[in-house]
Each structure stands twice: as structure tokens, then as C-alpha cells.
Design a protein around this motif. Sequence first.
Motif, PDB file in Angstrom:
ATOM      1  N   GLN A   1      71.417  40.294   8.593  1.00  0.00           N
ATOM      2  CA  GLN A   1      72.433  40.963   9.388  1.00  0.00           C
ATOM      3  C   GLN A   1      72.481  40.400  10.803  1.00  0.00           C
ATOM      4  OE1 GLN A   1      72.096  45.197   9.430  1.00  0.00           O
ATOM      5  NE2 GLN A   1      73.897  45.486  10.708  1.00  0.00           N
ATOM      6  N   VAL A   2      71.323  40.261  11.407  1.00  0.00           N
ATOM      7  CA  VAL A   2      71.241  39.673  12.732  1.00  0.00           C
ATOM      8  C   VAL A   2      71.167  38.159  12.594  1.00  0.00           C
ATOM      9  CG1 VAL A   2      69.912  39.485  14.856  1.00  0.00           C
ATOM     10  CG2 VAL A   2      70.125  41.692  13.699  1.00  0.00           C
ATOM     11  N   GLN A   3      72.001  37.489  13.339  1.00  0.00           N
ATOM     12  CA  GLN A   3      72.027  36.045  13.324  1.00  0.00           C
ATOM     13  C   GLN A   3      71.914  35.495  14.736  1.00  0.00           C
ATOM     14  OE1 GLN A   3      74.920  34.079  10.631  1.00  0.00           O
ATOM     15  NE2 GLN A   3      75.635  36.162  10.181  1.00  0.00           N
ATOM     16  N   LEU A   4      71.179  34.404  14.857  1.00  0.00           N
ATOM     17  CA  LEU A   4      71.044  33.693  16.108  1.00  0.00           C
ATOM     18  C   LEU A   4      71.525  32.269  15.887  1.00  0.00           C
ATOM     19  CD1 LEU A   4      68.917  36.072  16.277  1.00  0.00           C
ATOM     20  CD2 LEU A   4      67.655  34.605  17.843  1.00  0.00           C
ATOM     21  N   VAL A   5      72.385  31.806  16.748  1.00  0.00           N
ATOM     22  CA  VAL A   5      72.936  30.470  16.630  1.00  0.00           C
ATOM     23  C   VAL A   5      72.721  29.728  17.934  1.00  0.00           C
ATOM     24  CG1 VAL A   5      74.977  29.075  16.180  1.00  0.00           C
ATOM     25  CG2 VAL A   5      74.650  31.228  14.949  1.00  0.00           C
ATOM     26  N   GLU A   6      71.962  28.641  17.863  1.00  0.00           N
ATOM     27  CA  GLU A   6      71.707  27.816  19.037  1.00  0.00           C
ATOM     28  C   GLU A   6      72.741  26.704  19.142  1.00  0.00           C
ATOM     29  OE1 GLU A   6      67.373  28.290  17.290  1.00  0.00           O
ATOM     30  OE2 GLU A   6      69.389  27.955  16.472  1.00  0.00           O
ATOM     31  N   SER A   7      72.943  26.253  20.357  1.00  0.00           N
ATOM     32  CA  SER A   7      73.781  25.098  20.599  1.00  0.00           C
ATOM     33  C   SER A   7      73.365  24.472  21.926  1.00  0.00           C
ATOM     34  CB  SER A   7      75.263  25.469  20.626  1.00  0.00           C
ATOM     35  OG  SER A   7      75.552  26.365  21.676  1.00  0.00           O
ATOM     36  N   GLY A   8      73.845  23.271  22.172  1.00  0.00           N
ATOM     37  CA  GLY A   8      73.618  22.624  23.449  1.00  0.00           C
ATOM     38  C   GLY A   8      72.618  21.487  23.437  1.00  0.00           C
ATOM     39  N   GLY A   9      71.977  21.252  22.319  1.00  0.00           N
ATOM     40  CA  GLY A   9      71.036  20.156  22.243  1.00  0.00           C
ATOM     41  C   GLY A   9      71.741  18.815  22.248  1.00  0.00           C
ATOM     42  N   GLY A  10      70.959  17.771  22.404  1.00  0.00           N
ATOM     43  CA  GLY A  10      71.520  16.438  22.421  1.00  0.00           C
ATOM     44  C   GLY A  10      70.555  15.442  23.000  1.00  0.00           C
ATOM     45  N   LEU A  11      71.083  14.289  23.329  1.00  0.00           N
ATOM     46  CA  LEU A  11      70.311  13.196  23.907  1.00  0.00           C
ATOM     47  C   LEU A  11      70.528  13.164  25.410  1.00  0.00           C
ATOM     48  CD1 LEU A  11      68.616  10.574  23.591  1.00  0.00           C
ATOM     49  CD2 LEU A  11      70.789   9.373  23.259  1.00  0.00           C
ATOM     50  N   VAL A  12      69.439  13.084  26.148  1.00  0.00           N
ATOM     51  CA  VAL A  12      69.521  13.058  27.598  1.00  0.00           C
ATOM     52  C   VAL A  12      68.449  12.120  28.138  1.00  0.00           C
ATOM     53  CG1 VAL A  12      67.977  15.039  27.889  1.00  0.00           C
ATOM     54  CG2 VAL A  12      69.659  14.502  29.667  1.00  0.00           C
ATOM     55  N   GLN A  13      68.730  11.506  29.266  1.00  0.00           N
ATOM     56  CA  GLN A  13      67.764  10.615  29.897  1.00  0.00           C
ATOM     57  C   GLN A  13      66.672  11.402  30.604  1.00  0.00           C
ATOM     58  OE1 GLN A  13      70.238   8.150  32.445  1.00  0.00           O
ATOM     59  NE2 GLN A  13      70.319   6.544  30.894  1.00  0.00           N
ATOM     60  N   PRO A  14      65.498  10.815  30.756  1.00  0.00           N
ATOM     61  CA  PRO A  14      64.456  11.478  31.542  1.00  0.00           C
ATOM     62  C   PRO A  14      64.971  11.845  32.928  1.00  0.00           C
ATOM     63  CG  PRO A  14      63.543   9.601  30.383  1.00  0.00           C
ATOM     64  CD  PRO A  14      65.034   9.537  30.181  1.00  0.00           C
ATOM     65  N   LYS A  87      61.570  15.558  30.402  1.00  0.00           N
ATOM     66  CA  LYS A  87      60.617  14.493  30.155  1.00  0.00           C
ATOM     67  C   LYS A  87      60.655  14.103  28.686  1.00  0.00           C
ATOM     68  CE  LYS A  87      57.454  16.568  33.531  1.00  0.00           C
ATOM     69  NZ  LYS A  87      56.088  17.128  33.723  1.00  0.00           N
ATOM     70  N   PRO A  88      60.243  12.896  28.364  1.00  0.00           N
ATOM     71  CA  PRO A  88      60.192  12.510  26.953  1.00  0.00           C
ATOM     72  C   PRO A  88      59.375  13.462  26.099  1.00  0.00           C
ATOM     73  CG  PRO A  88      59.984  10.574  28.319  1.00  0.00           C
ATOM     74  CD  PRO A  88      59.952  11.758  29.255  1.00  0.00           C
ATOM     75  N   GLU A  89      58.328  14.034  26.651  1.00  0.00           N
ATOM     76  CA  GLU A  89      57.509  14.959  25.892  1.00  0.00           C
ATOM     77  C   GLU A  89      58.192  16.295  25.621  1.00  0.00           C
ATOM     78  OE1 GLU A  89      55.364  14.470  29.975  1.00  0.00           O
ATOM     79  OE2 GLU A  89      56.652  13.282  28.672  1.00  0.00           O
ATOM     80  N   ASP A  90      59.357  16.508  26.205  1.00  0.00           N
ATOM     81  CA  ASP A  90      60.150  17.685  25.879  1.00  0.00           C
ATOM     82  C   ASP A  90      60.940  17.503  24.590  1.00  0.00           C
ATOM     83  OD1 ASP A  90      59.426  19.192  28.205  1.00  0.00           O
ATOM     84  OD2 ASP A  90      60.850  18.007  29.375  1.00  0.00           O
ATOM     85  N   THR A  91      60.937  16.310  24.054  1.00  0.00           N
ATOM     86  CA  THR A  91      61.662  16.040  22.823  1.00  0.00           C
ATOM     87  C   THR A  91      61.120  16.899  21.691  1.00  0.00           C
ATOM     88  OG1 THR A  91      62.198  13.772  23.465  1.00  0.00           O
ATOM     89  CG2 THR A  91      62.239  14.288  21.118  1.00  0.00           C
ATOM     90  N   GLN A 120      68.308  20.085  18.183  1.00  0.00           N
ATOM     91  CA  GLN A 120      67.493  18.936  18.561  1.00  0.00           C
ATOM     92  C   GLN A 120      67.732  18.554  20.011  1.00  0.00           C
ATOM     93  OE1 GLN A 120      65.217  16.937  16.617  1.00  0.00           O
ATOM     94  NE2 GLN A 120      64.765  16.122  18.668  1.00  0.00           N
ATOM     95  N   VAL A 121      66.652  18.390  20.741  1.00  0.00           N
ATOM     96  CA  VAL A 121      66.689  17.863  22.096  1.00  0.00           C
ATOM     97  C   VAL A 121      65.881  16.573  22.114  1.00  0.00           C
ATOM     98  CG1 VAL A 121      66.008  18.211  24.498  1.00  0.00           C
ATOM     99  CG2 VAL A 121      66.993  20.102  23.183  1.00  0.00           C
ATOM    100  N   THR A 122      66.515  15.505  22.520  1.00  0.00           N
ATOM    101  CA  THR A 122      65.854  14.210  22.599  1.00  0.00           C
ATOM    102  C   THR A 122      65.971  13.682  24.017  1.00  0.00           C
ATOM    103  OG1 THR A 122      66.392  13.723  20.285  1.00  0.00           O
ATOM    104  CG2 THR A 122      65.747  11.875  21.688  1.00  0.00           C
ATOM    105  N   VAL A 123      64.838  13.388  24.615  1.00  0.00           N
ATOM    106  CA  VAL A 123      64.790  12.874  25.981  1.00  0.00           C
ATOM    107  C   VAL A 123      64.288  11.441  25.905  1.00  0.00           C
ATOM    108  CG1 VAL A 123      63.956  13.212  28.314  1.00  0.00           C
ATOM    109  CG2 VAL A 123      64.288  15.187  26.809  1.00  0.00           C
TER     110      VAL A 123
END
Length: 125
Positions: A1-14, A87-91, A120-123
Amino acid sequence: QVQLVESGGGLVQPGGSLRLSCVVSGRTFTRDVMAWFRQAPGKEQEFVAAISWRLSSTYYGDSVKGRFTISRDSAKNTGYLQMNSLKPEDTAVYYCAAEIGSYYPPKNTDEYDYWGQGTQVTVSS
């Protein structure tokens, strides 16, 4: 019944920034907690941040303190994770989670009642 939907991830430079969103449907958050966890390949899930919806109290994992900010827009039933100085380690894959009926967030993943699908978040340069 309860749903959570994430958005906003992507590729970003350090050093760059991203803002993740978590939209909750099926329940109006009141006395609840929203949290973010992340998981990188080959690693265990790591607590990132949490917010008490009612109190607006925030909590952060040591690795992101001073760089990430969690917030919420109650009118939109949406939580946000602003990530700066990445930071890259945030990937990792970032997951939104909800704990129902609590003011204070545990860091144990088993305590959370609902989870989003992850974003997915990729740094990387």
C-alpha cells in the motif's frame, strides 16, 4: 500500500552535486521517519541520513556529515537528499526507506518498514 519512489540519481563529477527525491504514496507522513541508505558493489548497506518527519530532526552517517543534507516537504509528501562535494566513494545505489510510527531513526535496516527501488549515483571524472 505504501510506496516509495526515488529519483534524481545519475553521473556526476567529483565535487559536484545531486539532489535525490523520495516520493511517498499511500500514506501521509506524520509520526514517521524517512532515511537514506546506500550500497556499493561488494559492500554492506550503509546508513546515510534520516529525518524525523514531525520534529525535522536530522541524522547523518559519519562519511557524509557536512556534505549531505536531508530535508522534507510535508505538503508534497516528499523527502530530499541534497548531496554536495561528492566523492568517488559516494558511488552506490541509494535507497529511500520509511519507518512508520517513530520519531527517532534506528540505523538498523531491519527496523524500516518500506523501501524504494533504489537510484544509482555514480561519481566519476
